[in-house]
Write a protein that holds these residues in place. Structure first.
Motif, PDB file in Angstrom:
ATOM      1  N   MET A  22       8.029   4.591   3.880  1.00 18.06           N
ATOM      2  CA  MET A  22       7.472   4.990   5.168  1.00 18.06           C
ATOM      3  C   MET A  22       8.392   5.989   5.864  1.00 18.06           C
ATOM      4  O   MET A  22       9.602   5.973   5.673  1.00 18.06           O
ATOM      5  N   ASN A  23       7.802   6.836   6.682  1.00 19.76           N
ATOM      6  CA  ASN A  23       8.595   7.864   7.368  1.00 19.76           C
ATOM      7  C   ASN A  23       9.251   7.335   8.638  1.00 19.76           C
ATOM      8  O   ASN A  23      10.343   7.774   9.010  1.00 19.76           O
ATOM      9  N   ASP A  24       8.591   6.415   9.315  1.00 18.79           N
ATOM     10  CA  ASP A  24       9.139   5.854  10.556  1.00 18.79           C
ATOM     11  C   ASP A  24       8.307   4.639  10.902  1.00 18.79           C
ATOM     12  O   ASP A  24       7.373   4.286  10.177  1.00 18.79           O
ATOM     13  N   TYR A  25       8.670   3.975  11.995  1.00 20.91           N
ATOM     14  CA  TYR A  25       7.861   2.833  12.407  1.00 20.91           C
ATOM     15  C   TYR A  25       7.913   2.686  13.909  1.00 20.91           C
ATOM     16  O   TYR A  25       8.831   3.168  14.576  1.00 20.91           O
ATOM     17  N   VAL A  26       6.891   2.024  14.457  1.00 26.77           N
ATOM     18  CA  VAL A  26       6.820   1.733  15.878  1.00 26.77           C
ATOM     19  C   VAL A  26       6.475   0.260  16.003  1.00 26.77           C
ATOM     20  O   VAL A  26       5.655  -0.273  15.266  1.00 26.77           O
ATOM     21  N   SER A  27       7.167  -0.434  16.915  1.00 23.90           N
ATOM     22  CA  SER A  27       6.950  -1.866  17.052  1.00 23.90           C
ATOM     23  C   SER A  27       5.875  -2.146  18.091  1.00 23.90           C
ATOM     24  O   SER A  27       5.638  -1.343  19.000  1.00 23.90           O
ATOM     25  N   LYS A  28       5.202  -3.269  17.907  1.00 25.21           N
ATOM     26  CA  LYS A  28       4.202  -3.710  18.866  1.00 25.21           C
ATOM     27  C   LYS A  28       4.886  -4.572  19.920  1.00 25.21           C
ATOM     28  O   LYS A  28       5.833  -5.283  19.594  1.00 25.21           O
ATOM     29  N   PRO A  29       4.402  -4.533  21.175  1.00 25.51           N
ATOM     30  CA  PRO A  29       3.261  -3.787  21.676  1.00 25.51           C
ATOM     31  C   PRO A  29       3.509  -2.283  21.639  1.00 25.51           C
ATOM     32  O   PRO A  29       4.608  -1.812  21.918  1.00 25.51           O
ATOM     33  N   ILE A  30       2.460  -1.544  21.277  1.00 24.68           N
ATOM     34  CA  ILE A  30       2.577  -0.099  21.125  1.00 24.68           C
ATOM     35  C   ILE A  30       2.796   0.549  22.492  1.00 24.68           C
ATOM     36  O   ILE A  30       2.065   0.286  23.446  1.00 24.68           O
ATOM     37  N   ASP A  31       3.829   1.394  22.551  1.00 23.72           N
ATOM     38  CA  ASP A  31       4.065   2.215  23.742  1.00 23.72           C
ATOM     39  C   ASP A  31       3.458   3.586  23.440  1.00 23.72           C
ATOM     40  O   ASP A  31       3.991   4.334  22.619  1.00 23.72           O
ATOM     41  N   ALA A  40       0.831  -1.204   0.000  1.00 21.48           N
ATOM     42  CA  ALA A  40       0.000   0.000   0.000  1.00 21.48           C
ATOM     43  C   ALA A  40       0.862   1.248   0.000  1.00 21.48           C
ATOM     44  O   ALA A  40       0.588   2.215  -0.725  1.00 21.48           O
ATOM     45  N   THR A  41       1.941   1.238   0.798  1.00 25.83           N
ATOM     46  CA  THR A  41       2.838   2.399   0.848  1.00 25.83           C
ATOM     47  C   THR A  41       3.490   2.637  -0.502  1.00 25.83           C
ATOM     48  O   THR A  41       3.596   3.779  -0.973  1.00 25.83           O
ATOM     49  N   GLN A  42       3.960   1.567  -1.141  1.00 29.15           N
ATOM     50  CA  GLN A  42       4.586   1.709  -2.458  1.00 29.15           C
ATOM     51  C   GLN A  42       3.599   2.277  -3.475  1.00 29.15           C
ATOM     52  O   GLN A  42       3.969   3.112  -4.306  1.00 29.15           O
ATOM     53  N   ALA A  43       2.339   1.826  -3.395  1.00 26.11           N
ATOM     54  CA  ALA A  43       1.321   2.350  -4.322  1.00 26.11           C
ATOM     55  C   ALA A  43       1.060   3.831  -4.054  1.00 26.11           C
ATOM     56  O   ALA A  43       0.861   4.622  -4.986  1.00 26.11           O
ATOM     57  N   ILE A  44       1.073   4.212  -2.780  1.00 22.15           N
ATOM     58  CA  ILE A  44       0.846   5.627  -2.425  1.00 22.15           C
ATOM     59  C   ILE A  44       1.988   6.478  -2.953  1.00 22.15           C
ATOM     60  O   ILE A  44       1.775   7.514  -3.597  1.00 22.15           O
ATOM     61  N   ARG A  45       3.217   6.041  -2.686  1.00 21.75           N
ATOM     62  CA  ARG A  45       4.388   6.839  -3.082  1.00 21.75           C
ATOM     63  C   ARG A  45       4.585   6.868  -4.595  1.00 21.75           C
ATOM     64  O   ARG A  45       5.179   7.807  -5.129  1.00 21.75           O
TER      65      ARG A  45
END
Length: 895
Positions: free
Chosen positions: A648-657, A610-615
């Motif tokens: 993507m600009n950044d990422y956050v790993s789960k479990p979400i803090d 989805a990100t590749q399609a957006i960009r």
């Protein structure tokens, strides 16, 4: 063979035979002479002295046998090799041919290649015989020299015979001068069968030329040669030998007169080494499997932990009684401990599997100490401990390395210090051991006044899953992985860990590592700001109010949707939800969003796609530069790079803090605002103008599909076969939904077709599926029913185009039969399945056990092949839910 042409005499009364053989021989460069009977052949043989005679048996006046006997009786012709070439194939004829002196017997008709091969072989043998005669002359000259050596050889013969090693002496012509008993046994030969012959005679020309001669030649020049090689020995079979060639010098040490060759059988040693190597490889493979399992399990556990921890946090912020608050705190505390253990296992497994890499970026030393103080100072105060952090003068303020892993090591030391110190103090000190203009060797030390470590237990400190005393685990907790991980991380950074401890008085752990010093200008120009530097940046940058934001949450998991909506609701942003990557694109086409929180694993189209399609800017979305933050339970090597590379600009790993998520949102929006401002100023503030809509889309866009999968047509086959099967299955479910007035299910299946069509670049089918989904959601049953034949026709056209494009075989054209097969899978048909098989099928499908499922389907195929074929297609496409639906429709489990 000689460079001169060899003369071959053909004696035959049949003209056709003569012409055929003559053509064969002349084409291969031989000179031929022809005789039409035995008498003429004898005369020509005396006159020409040919190199070889090809002789027929059946001839007038004098047959071939008699001709051959006369050739062998005459001293002028008795050394000419005679090859019989005849149509006779009786045993008596062959015996007579060899009895009268022939060297070979060729039966007509024989392929040209075989005739020429035999001719060349006998010419080579004759030439070799000539060379042998010449060598015999030279050998006679060497007899005297040999006799001089006989007395010396007799001295060693007894010793040679006593050893198990294979010993031989060779002269300059590679001939055996002497061999011992072990050598004779190994080759299953008598003494006289070897001595006087060459190495090539015994070992074979190929082995001699490829593996022996080069080393013998080097030995004649005075070198001592050692090598190991497999040999086929007639007496012992295939054996692995360690061979030594040593030069034997004359009395004056001026000339090598012989070579002593010693071969030792090391087969068992070789096999033992191979067994050890195989065992080591098996152990390493098992260890890799274990590490991979730990990594995968840790990843799977992190996903539900995300819900546990964060729903507990949400619950904590709701009106609760004091008792409920206490229970909630216990849940959060216990969950954090569990998450810490999971993170330890994940790190350990990644290191063991070789999937953890050290990343490097600029960071501030004080950021590490501040983070550790924030985490541990409250715990230390609660235990009544003095907790101090000191940074010596001379420590560079900014360095280049891996701040996350350095902090992990120091935090592990400090956490242990607080844990194992009942009273007194814990102190962290950062000092410089050495420093140059470009780098500094920095020592991070953590000292405490705790329980200390017994001297005899120090060697266990860094072993994984190990603690110095079993009671430690019961009293203090932990996995025993922290120090092992710290030690491995230190090695990955070329660092060093030291420890000093006195039982009952305390310990001091030190981590020393060399880091590159970073100037402020270098920090800003060479390395993008890391999260470590966002702390200072945020103090001066504009803080975005989340209540002003419109956020699109892309998440297919219902629990995670509720969790994130609950976590972010307190900040007041407007939020919409998309359950697939396709829905993300659709919403971005119709609405403006400030941010997308993108889950990686979603059906139809995942977060990366989805990100590749957006960009790419080809999806007609309003803002292809919309900031995107990935959310994932992945934490393996290369994941972050993969997300960033996707756009993507950044990422956050789960479990979400939640605080970390809010912090990353702020950072991404700040950076995006700065970037947008710069781009706007460069472009003069011009508005972006959307491209006009293109022409009517094709049924199937081959180029678009290849671009999306990286231009690898071979990867398309499975994808397109799955589509060809699944599209008709979904159509059947839509018809069922309409028949049962279950429009919600029918709409979901239309949505599925829409996603499949998008994935394989079938735009017309996708647009039709969108219209069908819209009609179903609006309750327009008649309109929806009218669209189904159109979708069916379009699907068939797409499949035909796929075959025409060469991306799949014609077998997918029969996908429509899959649809037909589903029509007969009614309750009555399903009830034909034996109850025990139906029960086992259902259990295997519910457990997603592909291997057991295949076994049961194979068993079913013996009696119900058509039904088994349907289940086989579903299993091959991992459609376990459909298998369960069919079984539950008509076949109750066996009682």
């Amino acid at each position: 063979m000689n460079s001169e042409k060899n003369i071959i005499l053909v004696i035959d009364d049949e003209l056709n035979n003569i012409k055929i053989i003559e053509n064969y021989l002349k084409a291969s460069g031989f000179e031929t002479a022809i005789a039409r009977d035995g008498f003429s052949g004898l005369e020509m043989a005396k006159k020409l002295s040919p190199d070889l005679i090809l002789l027929d048996i059946v001839m007038p006046d004098m047959d071939g046998f008699e001709t051959c006997r006369k050739l062998k009786e005459d001293p002028l012709t008795n050394d000419i090799p005679v090859v019989f070439m005849t149509a006779l194939d009786r045993l008596d004829d062959k015996v007579n041919a060899f009895s009268c002196g022939g060297v070979d017997y060729i039966t007509r008709p024989t392929p040209r290649q075989e005739i020429l091969a035999r001719v060349k072989t006998h010419l080579n043998l004759k030439n070799a015989y000539k060379r042998l005669q010449k060598q015999n002359l030279l050998l006679e000259r060497e007899i005297d020299a040999r006799k001089k050596n006989e007395n010396m050889l007799k001295k060693y013969k007894t010793a040679f015979s006593a050893t198990q090693d294979l010993i031989s002496l060779l002269d300059k012509n590679y001939r055996y001068v002497m061999v011992n008993e072990s050598y004779l046994k190994a080759h299953n030969k008598r003494y006289e069968d070897i001595v006087g012959r060459t190495v090539a005679d015994l070992m074979g020309e190929s082995v001699f030329e490829n593996h022996i001669k080069r080393n013998l030649d080097r030995c004649w020049k005075g070198e001592i040669i050692n090598f190991d090689h497999w040999f086929n020995l007639a007496g012992y079979g295939k054996r692995y030998m360690s061979v030594n060639y040593s030069p034997f010098w004359d009395e004056n040490k001026q000339q090598v007169t012989m070579i002593v060759a010693i071969a030792r059988d090391i087969t068992e040693q070789k096999r033992a080494e191979e067994e050890i190597r195989n065992a080591r490889e098996a152990a390493e493979a098992a260890n890799r499997t274990k590490s991979s399992f730990l990594a995968n399990m840790s990843h799977e556990i992190r996903t539900p932990m995300n819900s546990v921890i964060n729903f507990a946090r949400v619950l904590k912020d709701t009106p609760l009684t004091e008792e409920q608050k206490e229970y909630t705190e216990i849940i959060i505390s216990s969950s954090n401990i569990l998450l810490s253990l999971i993170n330890d296992i994940l790190d350990f497994s990644k290191i063991e599997a070789g999937k953890l890499e050290i990343s490097k970026s600029g960071f501030l030393i004080k950021d590490i100490t501040r983070d550790i103080e924030d985490i541990l100072s409250a715990r230390a105060r609660k235990k009544g401990l003095d907790f101090t952090v000191n940074i010596d003068e001379g420590v560079p303020e900014k360095v280049y390395g891996d701040p996350v892993r350095i902090e992990q090591i120091i935090l592990n030391f400090a956490n242990n210090a607080v844990k194992f110190t009942p009273e007194g103090s814990v102190s962290i000190r950062i000092s410089v051991d050495e420093r140059t203009e470009s780098e500094a060797t920095i020592c991070f030390s953590v000292s405490d006044t705790g329980i200390g470590i017994p001297g005899d237990k120090m060697n266990q400190l860094f072993n994984p899953f190990s603690q110095i005393d079993p009671s430690v685990t019961r009293k203090y907790g932990g996995t025993g992985l922290g120090l092992a991980i710290s030690n491995q991380l230190s090695e990955l950074m070329d660092g060093r860990i030291d420890v000093e401890s006195v039982e009952g008085k305390g310990s001091c752990f030190r981590f020393t590592v060399t880091l590159q010093s970073v100037e402020e200008t270098q920090l800003n120009s060479q390395h993008p700001p890391s999260k470590r530097f966002h702390g200072e940046f945020k103090k001066t940058a504009k803080r975005y109010s989340l209540s002003d934001l419109r956020i699109l949450l892309a998440e297919d998991n219902n629990f995670n949707q509720k969790l994130l909506l609950a976590l972010l609701s307190k900040y007041g942003p407007s939020m919409d939800v998309a359950e697939t990557g396709t829905e993300v694109l659709e919403k971005l086409r119709n609405e403006d969003y400030d941010l997308v929180l993108m889950d990686i694993q979603m059906p139809e189209m995942d977060g990366i796609q989805a990100t590749q399609a957006i960009r790419a800017g080809t999806s007609n979305i309003r803002n292809p530069a919309v900031p995107i933050i990935a959310m994932t339970a992945h934490a393996m090597k290369g994941d972050r790079e993969k997300f960033i590379d996707a756009g993507m600009n950044d990422y956050v790993s789960k479990p979400i803090d939640p605080p970390l998520l809010i912090d990353i949102i702020q950072q991404v929006l700040e950076i995006d605002a700065v970037r947008a401002s710069e781009e706007n100023s460069r472009s003069g503030g011009a508005d972006t103008i959307s491209s006009p809509p293109g022409p009517d889309p094709p049924s199937f866009n081959k180029n678009e599909l290849l671009r999306r999968i990286g231009d690898h047509p071979e990867d398309c086959q499975g994808i397109l076969e799955t589509f060809a099967v699944s599209v008709f299955v979904e159509l059947h479910r839509i018809r069922e939904g309409l028949a049962e007035s279950d429009l919600k299910t029918a709409a979901i299946k239309a949505h599925s077709i829409k996603g499949m069509a998008g994935n394989i670049s079938a735009p017309k089918l996708r647009e039709t599926a969108i219209c069908l989904e819209t009609a179903l959601k609006a309750g327009a049953v008649d309109d929806a029913s009218a669209m189904i034949p159109e979708i069916e026709r379009e699907a068939k056209m797409v499949i035909a185009d796929i075959v025409g494009a060469g991306l799949a075989g014609e077998e997918i054209l029969t996908a429509y039969e899959n649809y037909i097969s589903f029509k007969f899978m009614d309750s009555e048909t399903i009830s034909k399945i034996p109850p025990d098989i139906a029960s086992r099928l259902l259990i295997a499908a519910e457990r997603l056990d592909m291997e057991i499922l295949e076994e049961i389907i194979t068993e079913l195929h013996a009696d119900l092949p058509e039904i088994a074929a349907v289940f086989k297609r579903l299993a091959d496409n991992f459609n376990y839910g459909e298998i369960q639906n069919l079984l539950k429709k008509g076949a109750p489990p066996a009682q």
